[in-house]
Motif scaffolding. Structure first.
Motif, PDB file in Angstrom:
ATOM      1  N   ALA A 247       0.857  -1.474   0.045  1.00 39.87           N
ATOM      2  CA  ALA A 247      -0.016  -0.185  -0.109  1.00 39.87           C
ATOM      3  C   ALA A 247       0.861   1.318  -0.010  1.00 39.87           C
ATOM      4  O   ALA A 247       0.328   2.397   0.103  1.00 39.87           O
ATOM      5  CB  ALA A 247      -0.867   0.020   1.162  1.00 39.87           C
ATOM      6  N   TYR A 248       2.054   1.240  -0.223  1.00 42.21           N
ATOM      7  CA  TYR A 248       2.945   2.470   0.091  1.00 42.21           C
ATOM      8  C   TYR A 248       3.972   2.638  -0.885  1.00 42.21           C
ATOM      9  O   TYR A 248       5.153   3.184  -0.685  1.00 42.21           O
ATOM     10  CB  TYR A 248       3.655   2.559   1.509  1.00 42.21           C
ATOM     11  CG  TYR A 248       2.629   2.279   2.729  1.00 42.21           C
ATOM     12  CD1 TYR A 248       2.007   3.281   3.333  1.00 42.21           C
ATOM     13  CD2 TYR A 248       2.432   1.022   3.178  1.00 42.21           C
ATOM     14  CE1 TYR A 248       1.278   3.285   4.109  1.00 42.21           C
ATOM     15  CE2 TYR A 248       1.501   0.933   4.090  1.00 42.21           C
ATOM     16  CZ  TYR A 248       0.787   1.940   4.986  1.00 42.21           C
ATOM     17  OH  TYR A 248       0.065   1.813   5.848  1.00 42.21           O
ATOM     18  N   MET A 249       3.787   2.071  -2.197  1.00 41.48           N
ATOM     19  CA  MET A 249       4.648   2.106  -3.282  1.00 41.48           C
ATOM     20  C   MET A 249       5.473   3.535  -3.581  1.00 41.48           C
ATOM     21  O   MET A 249       6.696   3.435  -3.836  1.00 41.48           O
ATOM     22  CB  MET A 249       4.062   1.551  -4.699  1.00 41.48           C
ATOM     23  CG  MET A 249       4.908   1.204  -5.537  1.00 41.48           C
ATOM     24  SD  MET A 249       4.432  -0.022  -6.807  1.00 41.48           S
ATOM     25  CE  MET A 249       3.183   1.346  -7.523  1.00 41.48           C
ATOM     26  N   GLU A 250       4.267   4.383  -3.883  1.00 45.55           N
ATOM     27  CA  GLU A 250       5.051   5.584  -4.333  1.00 45.55           C
ATOM     28  C   GLU A 250       6.058   6.200  -3.299  1.00 45.55           C
ATOM     29  O   GLU A 250       7.086   6.632  -3.561  1.00 45.55           O
ATOM     30  CB  GLU A 250       3.723   6.658  -4.504  1.00 45.55           C
ATOM     31  CG  GLU A 250       2.970   6.299  -5.842  1.00 45.55           C
ATOM     32  CD  GLU A 250       3.759   5.764  -7.124  1.00 45.55           C
ATOM     33  OE1 GLU A 250       4.647   6.459  -7.477  1.00 45.55           O
ATOM     34  OE2 GLU A 250       3.068   4.859  -7.715  1.00 45.55           O
ATOM     35  N   LYS A 251       5.616   6.128  -1.885  1.00 48.72           N
ATOM     36  CA  LYS A 251       6.363   6.676  -0.967  1.00 48.72           C
ATOM     37  C   LYS A 251       7.529   5.919  -0.833  1.00 48.72           C
ATOM     38  O   LYS A 251       8.556   6.768  -0.600  1.00 48.72           O
ATOM     39  CB  LYS A 251       5.287   6.579   0.296  1.00 48.72           C
ATOM     40  CG  LYS A 251       5.682   7.304   1.485  1.00 48.72           C
ATOM     41  CD  LYS A 251       5.023   6.799   2.946  1.00 48.72           C
ATOM     42  CE  LYS A 251       4.022   7.694   3.210  1.00 48.72           C
ATOM     43  NZ  LYS A 251       3.571   7.391   4.525  1.00 48.72           N
ATOM     44  N   ALA A 256      13.574   5.902  -1.192  1.00 48.34           N
ATOM     45  CA  ALA A 256      14.769   5.356  -1.590  1.00 48.34           C
ATOM     46  C   ALA A 256      15.459   6.275  -2.566  1.00 48.34           C
ATOM     47  O   ALA A 256      16.809   6.094  -2.554  1.00 48.34           O
ATOM     48  CB  ALA A 256      14.392   3.998  -2.345  1.00 48.34           C
ATOM     49  N   GLU A 257      14.782   6.941  -3.402  1.00 46.46           N
ATOM     50  CA  GLU A 257      15.592   7.765  -4.339  1.00 46.46           C
ATOM     51  C   GLU A 257      16.078   8.854  -3.627  1.00 46.46           C
ATOM     52  O   GLU A 257      17.370   9.360  -3.734  1.00 46.46           O
ATOM     53  CB  GLU A 257      14.444   8.569  -5.452  1.00 46.46           C
ATOM     54  CG  GLU A 257      15.298   8.559  -6.721  1.00 46.46           C
ATOM     55  CD  GLU A 257      14.209   9.096  -7.876  1.00 46.46           C
ATOM     56  OE1 GLU A 257      14.413  10.161  -8.248  1.00 46.46           O
ATOM     57  OE2 GLU A 257      13.381   8.250  -7.889  1.00 46.46           O
ATOM     58  N   ASP A 258      15.244   9.602  -2.642  1.00 48.64           N
ATOM     59  CA  ASP A 258      15.820  10.633  -1.880  1.00 48.64           C
ATOM     60  C   ASP A 258      17.227  10.399  -1.021  1.00 48.64           C
ATOM     61  O   ASP A 258      17.916  11.217  -0.943  1.00 48.64           O
ATOM     62  CB  ASP A 258      14.784  11.109  -0.818  1.00 48.64           C
ATOM     63  CG  ASP A 258      13.602  11.921  -1.638  1.00 48.64           C
ATOM     64  OD1 ASP A 258      13.876  12.321  -2.883  1.00 48.64           O
ATOM     65  OD2 ASP A 258      12.569  12.186  -0.998  1.00 48.64           O
ATOM     66  N   LYS A 259      17.127   9.064  -0.575  1.00 45.82           N
ATOM     67  CA  LYS A 259      18.157   8.963   0.489  1.00 45.82           C
ATOM     68  C   LYS A 259      19.254   8.134  -0.282  1.00 45.82           C
ATOM     69  O   LYS A 259      20.259   7.761   0.374  1.00 45.82           O
ATOM     70  CB  LYS A 259      17.632   8.123   1.703  1.00 45.82           C
ATOM     71  CG  LYS A 259      16.404   8.919   2.496  1.00 45.82           C
ATOM     72  CD  LYS A 259      16.466   8.552   3.735  1.00 45.82           C
ATOM     73  CE  LYS A 259      15.566   9.455   4.633  1.00 45.82           C
ATOM     74  NZ  LYS A 259      16.060  10.669   5.153  1.00 45.82           N
TER      75      LYS A 259
END
Length: 392
Positions: A247-251, A256-259
């Motif tokens: 339920a949290y795919m986009e987040k 992962a990209e940000d960090k």
């Protein structure tokens, strides 16, 4: 092999819906199928609620009543009893999100205990559920998951979280009510997993009572299950798992990209489907050790489960295998499976209208992002409207 037309039977699927409820469902799914409308509707609803405009009645009569059972447990009884008449059980889900006070956590625990006692008196409710962050602050799970030491006051707070889990799981065992513990974001999940495993060791000695949730859009979940299985065999406890796609795919991907770390999410929808189906297969192959709640709106996965149950000679009403869908969605799956004698439970969200809105908004957004799902719902509703001659 299972007939692949089972879920096309709209007479069975929508038998509980009056003509006006069918028309409301058709209208709602038509709205949800338009992404711009969902975005505008979401913004307008949030604004209206924050500005205390008198919109609760309208929300209650439309989207709330379609996707939720009621504002409290008693309010849900009519829905629970009607569905049970058709062989579909209910999992009452207190869907109030994002509150982080000790009073709120104690209140969520008391509500869950009340549901377990409530469930103990009703055959229609053999299962209860809660979210880890309903019982404690997200920050604590995350901090422990990152291997950091809690401050003294945080440690005391965490001890209370563990106590809440234990109080609920203990009562579930006493009352013989299965308890599903939801999965959340990956960066807090390791802590939740460890705590749920501890509850399984305590309370799943004879049979599965405590269930963890595996979000199979994460590519590591089947390996996680295999290693838990090894541990359970060694230490003599049973495993309960609810499997879902997630339920949290986009987040997850954004973080992962940000960090700058590798995304925990499968790269494609096909890989997620494969992970889900492989996990399902693993559970059914090891049913003596693992009970499974198959949380899916995917027809192929349901057919696969039915075929495997036939292949492994697993009885349709074996309590170690449940199918589950959300209330207000995929009635063509739930009611047709129940009609064929399988164990089926609908997740029935409830709570005050205003407090449940974040849940409802997420539902609408999820439906919009899974275009095929909404189209299928619409086509089946259209078919039933034609059968009832409502489209003339």
């Amino acid at each position: 092999m299972t007939t692949k037309q089972l879920f096309d039977n709209t007479k069975v699927a929508f038998e509980l819906k009056s003509d006006s409820e069918l028309e409301r469902a058709y209208f709602l799914f038509k709205m949800i199928s338009h992404e711009p409308l969902v975005r505008i509707g979401t913004a307008a609803t949030n604004f209206a609620l924050k500005a205390h405009l008198p919109v609760e009645g309208l929300i209650r009569a439309t989207v709330f009543d379609h996707f939720c059972g009621g504002v409290n447990e008693e309010d849900c009884l009519n829905v629970i009893d009607k569905m049970y008449d058709k062989g579909v059980c209910s999992v009452l889900d207190f869907s109030v999100e994002g509150k982080e006070t000790e009073a709120h956590f104690d209140g969520a625990m008391e509500t869950t205990l009340k549901i377990i006692r409530f469930a103990d008196e009703r055959k229609a409710m053999p299962i209860a559920v809660f979210k880890p962050t309903g019982f404690g602050r997200f920050h604590l799970y995350q901090k422990l998951g990152e291997g950091k030491t809690l401050t003294d006051s945080e440690q005391k707070e965490w001890d209370r979280v563990v106590e809440r889990f234990d109080t609920v799981c203990k009562l579930a065992k006493e009352k013989d009510v299965e308890i599903l513990i939801d999965a959340e974001e990956s960066w807090m999940q390791n802590t939740a997993d460890a705590l749920v495993e501890e509850m399984m060791r305590r309370y799943n000695t004879e049979k599965p009572i405590v269930y963890n949730t595996l979000q199979t859009y994460r590519w590591d979940r089947l390996d996680f299950l295999k290693s838990l299985h090894e541990q359970a065999q060694k230490d003599g406890f049973k495993i309960g798992v609810k499997i879902v796609r997630g339920a949290y795919m986009e987040k997850e991907r954004e973080r992962a990209e940000d960090k700058g770390y590798a995304s925990p999410i499968c790269e494609t929808k096909e890989l997620t489907d494969k992970t889900f189906n492989d996990t399902l297969m693993y559970c059914l192959e090891n049913l003596n050790d693992i009970a499974v709640f198959i949380g899916t709106h995917n027809e192929y996965s349901c057919y696969l489960a039915m075929d495997l149950m036939e292949q492994y000679k697993i009885s349709r009403n074996d309590n170690r295998v449940w199918f589950g869908q959300l209330y207000g969605m995929s009635d063509h799956i739930s009611f047709n499976l129940a009609h064929e004698g399988y164990n089926v439970a609908k997740y029935v969200p409830f709570g005050p209208v205003k407090d449940v809105m974040p849940y409802l908004i997420r539902r609408a957004e999820e439906n919009t992002s899974v275009a095929g799902q909404t189209t299928r719902e619409l086509n089946l509703l259209k078919k039933e409207r034609s059968r009832r001659k409502l489209d003339s």
